[in-house]
Design an enzyme around this catalytic site. Structure first.
Site, PDB file in Angstrom:
ATOM      1  N   PRO A 293      11.264 -91.502 -21.148  1.00 42.75           N
ATOM      2  CA  PRO A 293      10.113 -92.291 -21.531  1.00 42.75           C
ATOM      3  C   PRO A 293      10.448 -93.554 -22.174  1.00 42.75           C
ATOM      4  CG  PRO A 293      10.322 -90.142 -22.984  1.00 42.75           C
ATOM      5  CD  PRO A 293      11.277 -90.014 -21.787  1.00 42.75           C
TER       6      PRO A 293
ATOM      7  N   GLY B  74      10.385 -96.324 -24.805  1.00 44.21           N
ATOM      8  CA  GLY B  74       9.908 -96.714 -26.219  1.00 44.21           C
ATOM      9  C   GLY B  74       9.834 -95.307 -26.873  1.00 44.21           C
TER      10      GLY B  74
ATOM     11  N   GLY C  41      12.755 -93.738 -28.006  1.00 39.21           N
ATOM     12  CA  GLY C  41      13.959 -93.475 -28.928  1.00 39.21           C
ATOM     13  C   GLY C  41      14.818 -92.739 -28.108  1.00 39.21           C
TER      14      GLY C  41
ATOM     15  N   SER D 289      15.877 -95.257 -23.161  1.00 36.73           N
ATOM     16  CA  SER D 289      15.458 -95.541 -21.639  1.00 36.73           C
ATOM     17  C   SER D 289      16.178 -96.860 -21.177  1.00 36.73           C
ATOM     18  CB  SER D 289      13.867 -95.738 -21.721  1.00 36.73           C
ATOM     19  OG  SER D 289      13.499 -96.917 -22.408  1.00 36.73           O
TER      20      SER D 289
ATOM     21  N   ALA E 265      18.930 -98.324 -21.871  1.00 37.01           N
ATOM     22  CA  ALA E 265      20.485 -98.143 -21.920  1.00 37.01           C
ATOM     23  C   ALA E 265      20.454 -97.052 -20.501  1.00 37.01           C
ATOM     24  CB  ALA E 265      21.187 -97.409 -23.024  1.00 37.01           C
TER      25      ALA E 265
ATOM     26  N   ASP F 128      23.536 -96.981 -28.304  1.00 41.68           N
ATOM     27  CA  ASP F 128      22.858 -96.370 -27.200  1.00 41.68           C
ATOM     28  C   ASP F 128      23.530 -96.472 -25.800  1.00 41.68           C
ATOM     29  OD1 ASP F 128      20.775 -95.874 -28.940  1.00 41.68           O
ATOM     30  OD2 ASP F 128      19.159 -96.830 -27.523  1.00 41.68           O
TER      31      ASP F 128
END
Ligand code: PMV
Length: 310
Positions: A98, A100, A102, A105, A107, A149
């Site tokens: 998903p 936004g 954390g 997404s 990366a 990330d």
């Protein structure tokens, strides 16, 4: 016409267990790959004169940004935007990470894109090189990301990460991942906004911020030990304290706090927000005797998605 088969690459998501935000300011952080969500990019050469064609499902709202990422990825890998005369690349991205929340997404998308492009031209690409290019793509998305990330997603292994230092890989003796659950707060956050907020706090109260950084460093160091020793009780308490620090720097929300509290009351060993915050997911640590109760409590609290790490 070249006759290249479709090339695919799948990249995982990630979770930060200790040190998010403080890592931007030079602190250490511990991150884990999350394979229960992933991004797959598939690329093939098709007849046609136009430049590459980009299709996506989950990244629809980010399609324009994704195009910028494709341009940069082609440039960094030295790949011609046209595979042959009268041909174009068709690039298809499907993601269950998903946006936004954390879970990495951008990366995940960047690594999958770079990996698929490299495969499409039969160019070997090692995780270290993937990471370097993915970092450049992450800069396009986030401005000045710490690199955590892109590193954890490129290597797909638990990492101990410190900005501008060589990454260390962590191999826990027993898979601690199976004791972690991710629960969505139901709304996204903005990494850029959350990072700027913390930057503003640092400027307004530099001494206080340095104290908090020191606490975060110590927590991360202890967290690493507990993780490697599989000391779940201690690990859980450290996660709780990490959440408190994130509350103090202003990146939690009442919704995230409520979920953290729900998990703890249902018997979780610890819980914290993960990633940039101001929305997104919490990560909670359970054991065999509490997992079912914690899952149920989170669902009763209205959590749309409770995930394992995969
Ligand atoms: O974008 P997210 O939610 O995966 O957060 C990245 C972690 C931060 O520490 C907040 C930012 C960074 O660049 O390390």
């Amino acid at each position: 016409m070249t006759d290249l088969p479709a090339a695919s690459f799948r990249a995982c998501g990630k979770l930060i267990l200790f040190g998010e935000h403080f890592v931007v300011h030079g602190g250490p952080a511990l991150a884990l790959p999350v394979t229960s969500v992933s991004t797959q990019v598939t690329i093939r050469a098709l007849p046609g004169r136009e430049p590459y064609r980009f299709k996506t499902d989950a990244l629809v709202s980010e399609a324009e940004q994704a195009r910028g990422l494709v341009d940069l990825a082609l440039e960094r890998l030295g790949i011609d935007p046209c595979p042959g005369p009268n041909e174009h690349w068709e690039i298809v991205a499907n993601s269950s990470v998903p946006i936004g929340y954390g879970l990495g997404s951008s990366a995940s998308f960047s690594v999958a894109l770079l990996g698929a492009l490299a495969r499409a031209v039969s160019r070997p690409i090692a995780p270290e090189e993937l990471k370097q290019h993915a970092h450049a793509l992450e800069q396009l998305v986030h401005g000045t990301p710490s690199g955590i990330d892109d590193t954890v997603v490129s290597f797909g292994r638990p990492i101990w990460f410190c900005r501008d230092r060589p990454v260390q890989f962590l191999d826990p003796p027993v898979n601690v991942n199976q004791f972690m659950l991710l629960a969505s707060s139901g709304g996204p956050g903005s990494t850029k906004r959350a990072v700027s907020r913390v930057q503003a706090l640092r400027q307004a109260k530099p001494e206080r911020f340095e104290e908090l950084c020191e606490q975060a460093r110590e927590l991360a160091r202890q967290g690493r030990q507990a993780f490697l020793a599989r000391d779940l009780q201690h690990l859980g308490r450290l996660m709780d304290r990490n959440h408190e620090l994130l509350q103090i720097i202003g990146v939690s929300t009442p919704g995230l706090d409520r979920l953290v509290e729900t998990a703890r009351r249902a018997g979780a060993l610890g819980a914290k927000l993960t990633g940039a915050g101001q929305g997104g997911f919490i990560v909670t640590l359970v054991d065999e005797s509490t997992e079912v109760e914690v899952r149920q409590a989170l669902r009763r609290a209205g959590v749309p998605q409770v995930l394992g790490l995969g």
